[in-house]
Scaffold this motif. Structure first.
Motif, mmCIF file in Angstrom:
data_model
loop_
_atom_site.group_PDB
_atom_site.id
_atom_site.type_symbol
_atom_site.label_atom_id
_atom_site.label_comp_id
_atom_site.label_asym_id
_atom_site.label_seq_id
_atom_site.Cartn_x
_atom_site.Cartn_y
_atom_site.Cartn_z
ATOM 1 N N THR A 1 2.536 -0.674 16.659
ATOM 2 C CA THR A 1 3.579 -0.169 15.754
ATOM 3 C C THR A 1 3.814 1.314 15.960
ATOM 4 O OG1 THR A 1 2.967 -1.855 14.132
ATOM 5 C CG2 THR A 1 4.272 -0.015 13.322
ATOM 6 N N LEU B 1 -2.677 6.245 3.110
ATOM 7 C CA LEU B 1 -1.574 5.520 3.739
ATOM 8 C C LEU B 1 -2.084 4.842 5.000
ATOM 9 C CD1 LEU B 1 1.345 8.124 3.574
ATOM 10 C CD2 LEU B 1 1.448 5.802 2.660
ATOM 11 N N ASN B 2 -1.510 3.732 5.358
ATOM 12 C CA ASN B 2 -1.771 3.128 6.661
ATOM 13 C C ASN B 2 -1.354 4.139 7.742
ATOM 14 O OD1 ASN B 2 -0.029 1.780 8.966
ATOM 15 N ND2 ASN B 2 -1.688 0.373 8.515
ATOM 16 N N ASP C 1 8.579 5.582 20.181
ATOM 17 C CA ASP C 1 9.710 5.308 21.081
ATOM 18 C C ASP C 1 11.035 5.451 20.325
ATOM 19 O OD1 ASP C 1 11.137 4.415 23.356
ATOM 20 O OD2 ASP C 1 10.920 2.303 22.796
ATOM 21 N N TRP C 2 11.099 4.969 19.092
ATOM 22 C CA TRP C 2 12.314 5.098 18.261
ATOM 23 C C TRP C 2 12.694 6.570 18.092
ATOM 24 C CZ3 TRP C 2 15.784 1.771 15.933
ATOM 25 C CH2 TRP C 2 16.625 2.316 14.943
ATOM 26 N N PHE C 3 11.684 7.415 17.904
ATOM 27 C CA PHE C 3 11.949 8.833 17.670
ATOM 28 C C PHE C 3 11.980 9.650 18.977
ATOM 29 C CE2 PHE C 3 10.704 7.664 13.287
ATOM 30 C CZ PHE C 3 11.845 8.111 12.648
ATOM 31 N N ARG D 1 5.889 1.789 19.076
ATOM 32 C CA ARG D 1 7.283 1.418 18.789
ATOM 33 C C ARG D 1 7.987 2.519 17.992
ATOM 34 N NH1 ARG D 1 8.436 -3.924 15.084
ATOM 35 N NH2 ARG D 1 10.720 -3.801 14.947
ATOM 36 N N THR D 2 7.312 3.063 16.985
ATOM 37 C CA THR D 2 7.892 4.128 16.166
ATOM 38 C C THR D 2 8.108 5.394 16.996
ATOM 39 O OG1 THR D 2 6.705 3.205 14.279
ATOM 40 C CG2 THR D 2 7.607 5.417 14.015
ATOM 41 N N ALA E 1 8.199 3.005 4.811
ATOM 42 C CA ALA E 1 7.501 4.277 4.576
ATOM 43 C C ALA E 1 8.490 5.442 4.625
ATOM 44 C CB ALA E 1 6.385 4.458 5.613
ATOM 45 N N ALA F 1 13.540 2.296 21.457
ATOM 46 C CA ALA F 1 13.161 1.107 20.692
ATOM 47 C C ALA F 1 14.387 0.478 20.040
ATOM 48 C CB ALA F 1 12.119 1.456 19.634
ATOM 49 N N PHE G 1 9.439 11.119 11.590
ATOM 50 C CA PHE G 1 10.738 11.272 10.933
ATOM 51 C C PHE G 1 10.923 12.707 10.454
ATOM 52 C CE2 PHE G 1 12.901 11.194 6.718
ATOM 53 C CZ PHE G 1 14.181 10.892 7.158
ATOM 54 N N SER G 2 9.855 13.294 9.932
ATOM 55 C CA SER G 2 9.954 14.653 9.375
ATOM 56 C C SER G 2 10.233 15.693 10.444
ATOM 57 C CB SER G 2 8.665 15.005 8.632
ATOM 58 O OG SER G 2 8.498 14.131 7.533
ATOM 59 N N ALA H 1 4.967 7.234 11.015
ATOM 60 C CA ALA H 1 6.421 7.097 10.872
ATOM 61 C C ALA H 1 6.981 8.254 10.045
ATOM 62 C CB ALA H 1 6.760 5.749 10.216
ATOM 63 N N ILE H 2 6.307 8.597 8.959
ATOM 64 C CA ILE H 2 6.781 9.688 8.089
ATOM 65 C C ILE H 2 6.677 11.037 8.812
ATOM 66 C CG2 ILE H 2 6.251 10.960 5.966
ATOM 67 C CD1 ILE H 2 5.447 8.173 4.744
ATOM 68 N N ARG I 1 0.835 -1.212 0.000
ATOM 69 C CA ARG I 1 0.000 0.000 0.000
ATOM 70 C C ARG I 1 0.869 1.261 0.000
ATOM 71 N NH1 ARG I 1 -4.047 1.070 5.112
ATOM 72 N NH2 ARG I 1 -4.866 3.129 4.504
ATOM 73 N N ILE J 1 1.102 14.350 3.395
ATOM 74 C CA ILE J 1 2.162 13.578 2.740
ATOM 75 C C ILE J 1 1.734 13.389 1.285
ATOM 76 C CG2 ILE J 1 3.420 11.379 2.725
ATOM 77 C CD1 ILE J 1 2.522 11.163 5.784
ATOM 78 N N ALA K 1 -0.063 3.861 10.689
ATOM 79 C CA ALA K 1 1.252 3.666 11.316
ATOM 80 C C ALA K 1 2.364 4.093 10.359
ATOM 81 C CB ALA K 1 1.430 2.200 11.732
ATOM 82 N N ALA K 2 2.177 3.865 9.054
ATOM 83 C CA ALA K 2 3.154 4.312 8.057
ATOM 84 C C ALA K 2 3.177 5.841 8.012
ATOM 85 C CB ALA K 2 2.803 3.729 6.684
ATOM 86 N N TYR L 1 16.390 7.989 18.111
ATOM 87 C CA TYR L 1 16.444 9.032 19.139
ATOM 88 C C TYR L 1 15.946 8.533 20.495
ATOM 89 C CZ TYR L 1 16.980 12.002 15.026
ATOM 90 O OH TYR L 1 17.414 12.564 13.857
ATOM 91 N N GLY L 2 15.364 7.334 20.524
ATOM 92 C CA GLY L 2 14.768 6.855 21.779
ATOM 93 C C GLY L 2 15.178 5.441 22.110
ATOM 94 N N LEU M 1 12.885 -0.442 14.194
ATOM 95 C CA LEU M 1 11.614 0.035 13.655
ATOM 96 C C LEU M 1 10.889 -1.146 13.013
ATOM 97 C CD1 LEU M 1 12.634 3.351 11.833
ATOM 98 C CD2 LEU M 1 10.856 3.155 13.575
#
Lengths: 254, 254
Positions: B127, B239-240, B133-135, B130-131, A246, A236, B250-251, B246-247, A130, B230, B242-243, A233-234, A239
């Motif tokens: 998801t 878009l999904n 937390d990553w950021f 998790r994303t 994406a 987890a 990230f931005s 993420a964008i 998708r 986007i 969660a996708a 940055y965190g 990803l």
């Protein structure tokens, strides 16, 4: 043919035996009717049939295919479905031939092609398809161990995008090696590459994503020109692969 | 207490009655043992118990909590699990109090806070956590109709990130209105906003994501300062979520 026997198409074995696949829900049926896929049969509840009728008549005129339509009671549909609420119907279509490596290589000369290494989760693959479709990708090259495109969960989470994507199933090492020798730009998402913010993407090429649990096979890394990383940055550990895809595809458009 | 009765914690009703939740699989147990969550019981296969032992002893020393450990036969664990292959175990922990609106507002002064409007799919919420937390996001504000944080599928797809995220559950219109009046920067992902490539994100603020099927409630839009999009390059309708999250996240880091 009966709903009961068509329901077996949830399993890859029966899809391979018959060359058919199934798609559930009114949304799924309408997506298939707006594509050029050959639809063999549609099981529909009486309630949903009116909505399907208009799309069906447009589909018949456009494609020349004439799917059989069978009206089924909602409770029968629901008991034959992998989703809890399916009061709309099920469509049975013919699987398409996969695309070829040469077609994917040609596509990578003018736009981006996505390469997937052993994506196992159907929801992830559907979401990736998708997202790829959103970003204008037409060809996806998947390793042989990637989950089957016609898995009902893949189709459902692709939200119709599977009808617009051409899939190649092959040894991705061969594909990447050929692309490398032809000097096609390629980018892999890895854990220790250059920060993606610093990457200047070309206008075309190949984006490579590794599996959920193992990342990219080390064997293929030498055939990918740029190794890049989405900085963390965190806390987890990683990803989700669909989330990372994406961000990668979005980054090619900056 | 028994594995059978603890298995009921898959359902929200039993979690609310007991204040407990369950997490499956060795990876899940190890994630919980590396957090400061209070763990009440661990059901473990003999095979997995050796791996769990080290983490357990570190956990006891660090937190002072003393979970009961019960060794269970693998086939018993498997039959009590929502996942097909669970030969490792199940942990039962105490749910935490949710964070407050004031805590989330304070967090949005120094970093980004994520606001979710009716995210229904557990895999998507996991998801997204998790994303986030990553950021480096620490606070998520979810509308009351968002799926429960302690739903086993949310926990599983968050891959341990739920232990690092503070969740607020509230009327998001109230939250966004307060933030708006306090002049905190806010950004919503919508279908007809300014292209995200043109957006200059501030260093802190609020990112708002709408539900999978209905997008953002129109009521909240006036309280969000920037509406961004986007851009689409292909055929997918959307878009999904969660996708898209993420964008967006990230931005904020470009």
């Amino acid at each position: 043919m009966s709903l009961k026997s068509d329901k077996k198409l949830e399993e890859k074995k029966y899809r391979q035996e018959t060359g058919l696949f199934m798609l559930e829900g009114k949304k799924g049926i309408l997506e298939l009717l707006s594509s050029s896929y050959e639809i063999v049969r549609i099981y529909s509840s009486l309630e949903a049939s009116a909505d399907i009728e208009t799309a069906l008549s447009e589909y018949k005129t456009r494609t020349g295919h004439k799917p059989e339509v069978l009206i089924v009671a909602p409770h029968v549909l629901e008991s034959s479905s992998t989703v809890r609420s399916n009061d709309a119907g099920i469509a049975v279509g013919k699987m398409r031939n996969l695309a070829t490596i040469d077609e994917a290589l040609t596509a990578s000369l003018s736009s981006f092609v996505l390469v997937l290494d052993d994506i196992n989760d159907p929801g992830n693959l559907g979401t990736i398809i998708r997202t790829a479709d959103w970003f204008g990708i037409t060809h996806i090259v998947a390793s042989k161990n990637t989950v089957d495109l016609y898995n009902p969960k893949v189709l459902r989470s692709s939200m119709g995008s599977f009808t617009r994507i051409s899939l190649v199933s092959c040894d991705i090492e061969d594909f990447l090696k050929t692309a490398y020798e032809q000097n096609i730009p390629s980018y892999a998402a890895v854990l220790d590459g250059e920060p993606i913010i610093e990457t200047n993407f070309s206008q075309n090429g190949i984006i490579v994503m590794g599996s959920e649990s193992h990342g990219l096979k080390p064997d293929v890394l030498p055939y990918i020109k740029k190794h890049i990383t989405i900085p963390r940055y965190g806390g987890a550990e990683s990803l989700n692969v669909a989330a990372a895809t994406a961000i990668m595809l979005f980054s090619t458009k900056r």
